[in-house]
Design a protein around this motif. Structure first.
Motif, PDB file in Angstrom:
ATOM      1  N   UNK A 115       0.815  -1.198   0.000  1.00  0.00           N
ATOM      2  CA  UNK A 115       0.000   0.000   0.000  1.00  0.00           C
ATOM      3  C   UNK A 115       0.847   1.245   0.000  1.00  0.00           C
ATOM      4  N   UNK A 116       0.210   2.380  -0.215  1.00  0.00           N
ATOM      5  CA  UNK A 116       0.848   3.684  -0.217  1.00  0.00           C
ATOM      6  C   UNK A 116       0.030   4.622   0.652  1.00  0.00           C
ATOM      7  N   UNK A 117       0.692   5.329   1.569  1.00  0.00           N
ATOM      8  CA  UNK A 117       0.024   6.281   2.447  1.00  0.00           C
ATOM      9  C   UNK A 117       0.941   7.488   2.606  1.00  0.00           C
ATOM     10  N   UNK A 118       0.583   8.621   2.051  1.00  0.00           N
ATOM     11  CA  UNK A 118       1.366   9.842   2.196  1.00  0.00           C
ATOM     12  C   UNK A 118       0.559  10.802   3.058  1.00  0.00           C
ATOM     13  N   UNK A 119       1.109  11.209   4.192  1.00  0.00           N
ATOM     14  CA  UNK A 119       0.378  12.049   5.140  1.00  0.00           C
ATOM     15  C   UNK A 119       1.242  13.221   5.595  1.00  0.00           C
ATOM     16  N   UNK A 120       0.600  14.335   5.938  1.00  0.00           N
ATOM     17  CA  UNK A 120       1.310  15.470   6.499  1.00  0.00           C
ATOM     18  C   UNK A 120       0.450  16.106   7.563  1.00  0.00           C
ATOM     19  N   UNK A 121       1.088  16.779   8.504  1.00  0.00           N
ATOM     20  CA  UNK A 121       0.378  17.419   9.606  1.00  0.00           C
ATOM     21  C   UNK A 121       1.241  17.450  10.836  1.00  0.00           C
ATOM     22  N   UNK A 122       0.696  16.976  11.969  1.00  0.00           N
ATOM     23  CA  UNK A 122       1.462  16.927  13.206  1.00  0.00           C
ATOM     24  C   UNK A 122       1.675  18.297  13.800  1.00  0.00           C
ATOM     25  N   UNK A 123       2.834  18.522  14.374  1.00  0.00           N
ATOM     26  CA  UNK A 123       3.185  19.745  15.085  1.00  0.00           C
ATOM     27  C   UNK A 123       3.082  20.968  14.168  1.00  0.00           C
ATOM     28  N   UNK A 124       2.020  21.726  14.305  1.00  0.00           N
ATOM     29  CA  UNK A 124       1.767  22.921  13.488  1.00  0.00           C
ATOM     30  C   UNK A 124       1.843  22.629  11.990  1.00  0.00           C
ATOM     31  N   UNK A 125       1.406  21.454  11.588  1.00  0.00           N
ATOM     32  CA  UNK A 125       1.414  21.012  10.190  1.00  0.00           C
ATOM     33  C   UNK A 125       2.805  21.095   9.560  1.00  0.00           C
ATOM     34  N   UNK A 126       3.844  20.805  10.346  1.00  0.00           N
ATOM     35  CA  UNK A 126       5.214  20.873   9.847  1.00  0.00           C
ATOM     36  C   UNK A 126       5.849  19.506   9.641  1.00  0.00           C
TER      37      UNK A 126
END
Length: 170
Positions: A115-126
């Motif tokens: 599978x492929x999962x690309x995610x972003x966010x976390x601490x102040x979206x950094x």
């Protein structure tokens, strides 16, 4: 065949979005998660136990939940995810990955799958978890859609101890 084409498009879009966000970031370590998925045809929920191995510092345990909206047909017994972690610095504070992430996800399983999962966010979206996770799973399924993941520290964060200076009385 259309399912596979859709999965490829979803993975490509997720990768390009996540790579664009990580251009000014440095590799800060990697995150490995293991868990099980409950699929509902129009989405799924995956409960995860994760370990972040930072470039600098001690490993940090997290609990995660991935919620996916989109096509999700079939079943999986277990899932293992591995992301490279990118951030503005390679020296992240304790539990800096805690927070909410969003992106795209796609997977195909016939016995053993990927599978492929690309995610972003976390601490102040950094924080960027990318470019694509390496996902291994067992079962029989096909899935593609928009994914969101919440990460929280497993247990209590470790507090730093202050050194106390004692006065000696004479």
């Amino acid at each position: 065949m259309r399912v596979f084409a859709g999965l490829a498009v979803a993975a490509a879009l997720a990768a390009s979005s996540s790579q664009a966000l990580a251009q000014n970031a440095v590799e800060a370590g990697y995150l490995e998660c293991r868990g099980q998925t409950q699929a509902f045809v129009v989405g799924s929920i995956t409960k995860l136990e994760c370990l972040f191995r930072p470039t600098f510092g001690r490993p940090q345990a997290y609990l995660g939940t991935i919620r996916r909206a989109g096509l999700d047909i079939g079943w999986t017994d277990s899932t293992v995810l591995h992301w490279q972690v990118y951030a503005p610095t390679n020296r992240l504070g304790p539990y800096a990955l805690a927070g909410s992430y969003g992106g795209g996800a796609a997977s195909v399983t016939f016995g053993v799958g990927v599978g492929a999962n690309a995610l972003w966010g976390g601490s102040n979206s950094t924080i960027s978890l990318q470019p694509l996770s390496v996902q291994g799973q067992t079962g029989l399924s096909a899935a593609a859609g928009i994914a969101g993941m919440d990460l929280e520290p497993a247990g209590r964060p470790v507090r730093m101890h202050r050194h106390r200076h004692h006065r000696h009385h004479r």
